[in-house]
Design an enzyme around this catalytic site. Structure first.
Site, PDB file in Angstrom:
ATOM      1  CE1 TYR A   1      -4.043   2.071   0.677  1.00  0.00           C
ATOM      2  CE2 TYR A   1      -2.546   3.308   2.077  1.00  0.00           C
ATOM      3  CZ  TYR A   1      -3.757   3.204   1.409  1.00  0.00           C
ATOM      4  OH  TYR A   1      -4.659   4.246   1.453  1.00  0.00           O
TER       5      TYR A   1
ATOM      6  CE  LYS B   1      -3.633   4.776  -1.776  1.00  0.00           C
ATOM      7  NZ  LYS B   1      -4.718   5.266  -2.652  1.00  0.00           N
TER       8      LYS B   1
HETATM    9  P1  NAD Z   1     -13.341   2.196   0.700  1.00  0.00           P
HETATM   10  O1  NAD Z   1     -12.890   0.791   0.733  1.00  0.00           O
HETATM   11  O2  NAD Z   1     -14.667   2.531   1.287  1.00  0.00           O
HETATM   12  O3  NAD Z   1     -13.320   2.745  -0.767  1.00  0.00           O
HETATM   13  C1  NAD Z   1     -12.593   2.182  -1.786  1.00  0.00           C
HETATM   14  C2  NAD Z   1     -13.519   2.083  -2.968  1.00  0.00           C
HETATM   15  O4  NAD Z   1     -12.774   1.588  -4.068  1.00  0.00           O
HETATM   16  C3  NAD Z   1     -14.679   1.139  -2.705  1.00  0.00           C
HETATM   17  O5  NAD Z   1     -15.871   1.694  -3.229  1.00  0.00           O
HETATM   18  C4  NAD Z   1     -14.269  -0.100  -3.464  1.00  0.00           C
HETATM   19  O6  NAD Z   1     -15.341  -0.878  -3.894  1.00  0.00           O
HETATM   20  C5  NAD Z   1     -13.533   0.553  -4.639  1.00  0.00           C
HETATM   21  N1  NAD Z   1     -12.673  -0.382  -5.342  1.00  0.00           N
HETATM   22  C6  NAD Z   1     -11.659  -1.125  -4.845  1.00  0.00           C
HETATM   23  N2  NAD Z   1     -11.150  -1.896  -5.801  1.00  0.00           N
HETATM   24  C7  NAD Z   1     -11.840  -1.629  -6.943  1.00  0.00           C
HETATM   25  C8  NAD Z   1     -11.772  -2.093  -8.266  1.00  0.00           C
HETATM   26  N3  NAD Z   1     -10.879  -3.030  -8.636  1.00  0.00           N
HETATM   27  N4  NAD Z   1     -12.624  -1.583  -9.181  1.00  0.00           N
HETATM   28  C9  NAD Z   1     -13.533  -0.649  -8.817  1.00  0.00           C
HETATM   29  N5  NAD Z   1     -13.652  -0.159  -7.573  1.00  0.00           N
HETATM   30  C10 NAD Z   1     -12.804  -0.661  -6.653  1.00  0.00           C
HETATM   31  O7  NAD Z   1     -12.184   3.059   1.385  1.00  0.00           O
HETATM   32  P2  NAD Z   1     -11.957   4.632   1.424  1.00  0.00           P
HETATM   33  O8  NAD Z   1     -11.360   4.896   2.736  1.00  0.00           O
HETATM   34  O9  NAD Z   1     -13.156   5.382   0.993  1.00  0.00           O
HETATM   35  O10 NAD Z   1     -10.785   4.799   0.347  1.00  0.00           O
HETATM   36  C11 NAD Z   1     -10.884   5.602  -0.821  1.00  0.00           C
HETATM   37  C12 NAD Z   1      -9.478   6.008  -1.260  1.00  0.00           C
HETATM   38  O11 NAD Z   1      -8.876   6.821  -0.250  1.00  0.00           O
HETATM   39  C13 NAD Z   1      -8.522   4.831  -1.467  1.00  0.00           C
HETATM   40  O12 NAD Z   1      -7.685   5.087  -2.576  1.00  0.00           O
HETATM   41  C14 NAD Z   1      -7.717   4.819  -0.179  1.00  0.00           C
HETATM   42  O13 NAD Z   1      -6.457   4.219  -0.345  1.00  0.00           O
HETATM   43  C15 NAD Z   1      -7.625   6.306   0.093  1.00  0.00           C
HETATM   44  N6  NAD Z   1      -7.317   6.664   1.469  1.00  0.00           N
HETATM   45  C16 NAD Z   1      -8.226   6.439   2.473  1.00  0.00           C
HETATM   46  C17 NAD Z   1      -7.891   6.826   3.776  1.00  0.00           C
HETATM   47  C18 NAD Z   1      -8.823   6.628   4.936  1.00  0.00           C
HETATM   48  O14 NAD Z   1      -8.403   6.808   6.092  1.00  0.00           O
HETATM   49  N7  NAD Z   1     -10.083   6.304   4.720  1.00  0.00           N
HETATM   50  C19 NAD Z   1      -6.649   7.403   4.040  1.00  0.00           C
HETATM   51  C20 NAD Z   1      -5.755   7.599   3.000  1.00  0.00           C
HETATM   52  C21 NAD Z   1      -6.109   7.239   1.714  1.00  0.00           C
END
Ligand code: NAD
Length: 258
Positions: free
Chosen positions: A161, A165
């Protein structure tokens, strides 16, 4: 200039990947609430329909497109469907992402591939396709990649991961350099710990609560904490910003623990 005009997205067509839940759903709703027509892409059709219903009930415009970001044919179909419904995509939010919890020595090759495919390769190919289509349509545009504080720091059990990133941050710079002169801006948002349904149980556990003591603002982020940076980068308010990664992390990326 009034803020409401500066950040207005009327006339823009946004495509958000991973829009069925968490940050992606929030991004889509905020873009739509500020005037953009939004194409929602994710694998879970039912959940996408629910996000679309919320957007349309609030007076916004959205279409739901089922698709896996790792499927290049589905990618073409998604851009075609967005174009057919609303015109050329001018804002891409490369949000879909996956995490893992393996220590490096236990990391299976398949898991490494899954994380890098989704968090890096797909981010590149969706950005490439969006840029190609913006240039072909003679449109200015904004590509927003979702990175993470783990793009500049590491934690145990995040090797793939964190690498993915970090690469997104560098990809953002490289793309911005090649596209700036053509009117396409490329930026990233690096969130800190933001509470979404996927991590709520952990972040609200005792272990999670202990983490908040290390965050300068003293709390985890909420989904709405990213609204401002999203609107800045998506709208003409950010028209001279490109190649940048904006950290929205409560200050955590600046401090040593202790
Ligand atoms: P989440 O798991 O709710 O969202 C991820 C989304 O991506 C989901 O809707 C999932 O179905 C979709 N997804 C994953 N693989 C896929 C694929 N192959 N095809 C289509 N859709 C796919 O988590 P989140 O926290 O909302 O994360 C969203 C983004 O933010 C991600 O890139 C994550 O790495 C990043 N992020 C989140 C946080 C946090 O604390 N929540 C922090 C830093 C970065």
């Amino acid at each position: 200039m009034k803020a409401v005009e500066l950040f207005d997205l009327s006339g823009k067509v946004a495509l958000v990947t991973g829009a069925s839940s968490g940050l992606g759903a929030r991004f889509a709703e905020v873009l739509a609430a500020n005037g953009a027509a939004v194409a929602l892409v994710a694998r879970r059709a039912e959940r996408l329909e629910a996000v679309k219903a919320r957007i349309t009930a609030a007076g916004g415009r959205a279409i739901a497109i089922e698709g896996d970001v790792n499927d290049r044919a589905a990618m073409q179909r998604a851009f075609d469907a967005a174009e057919k419904a609303f015109g050329a995509v001018t804002v891409l939010v490369n949000n879909a992402g996956v995490a893992h919890a393996h220590r490096a020595v236990e990391m299976p090759a398949t898991e490494w591939r899954r994380v890098l495919d989704t968090n890096l390769d797909a981010v590149f190919f969706w950005a490439q396709e969006a840029a190609r289509r913006m240039l072909a349509a003679g449109q200015r545009g904004s590509i927003i990649n979702i990175a993470s504080i783990l793009g500049i720091a590491v934690a145990k059990g995040t090797v793939a991961y964190a690498v993915s990133k970090a690469a997104v941050i560098q990809l953002t710079r490289a793309l911005s350099l090649e596209l700036a002169f053509r009117g396409v801006r490329v930026n990233a948002i690096a969130p800190g710990w933001i509470v979404t349904e996927i991590n709520r149980d952990y972040l609200e556990s005792d272990k999670g609560k202990a983490l908040t003591r290390q965050i300068p603002t003293g709390r985890f982020g909420e989904e709405e904490d990213l609204d401002g940076v999203l609107l800045l980068l998506a709208s003409d308010a950010g028209r001279y910003i490109t190649g940048t990664t904006v950290f929205a992390d409560g200050g955590i990326s600046n401090v040593l623990p202790g």
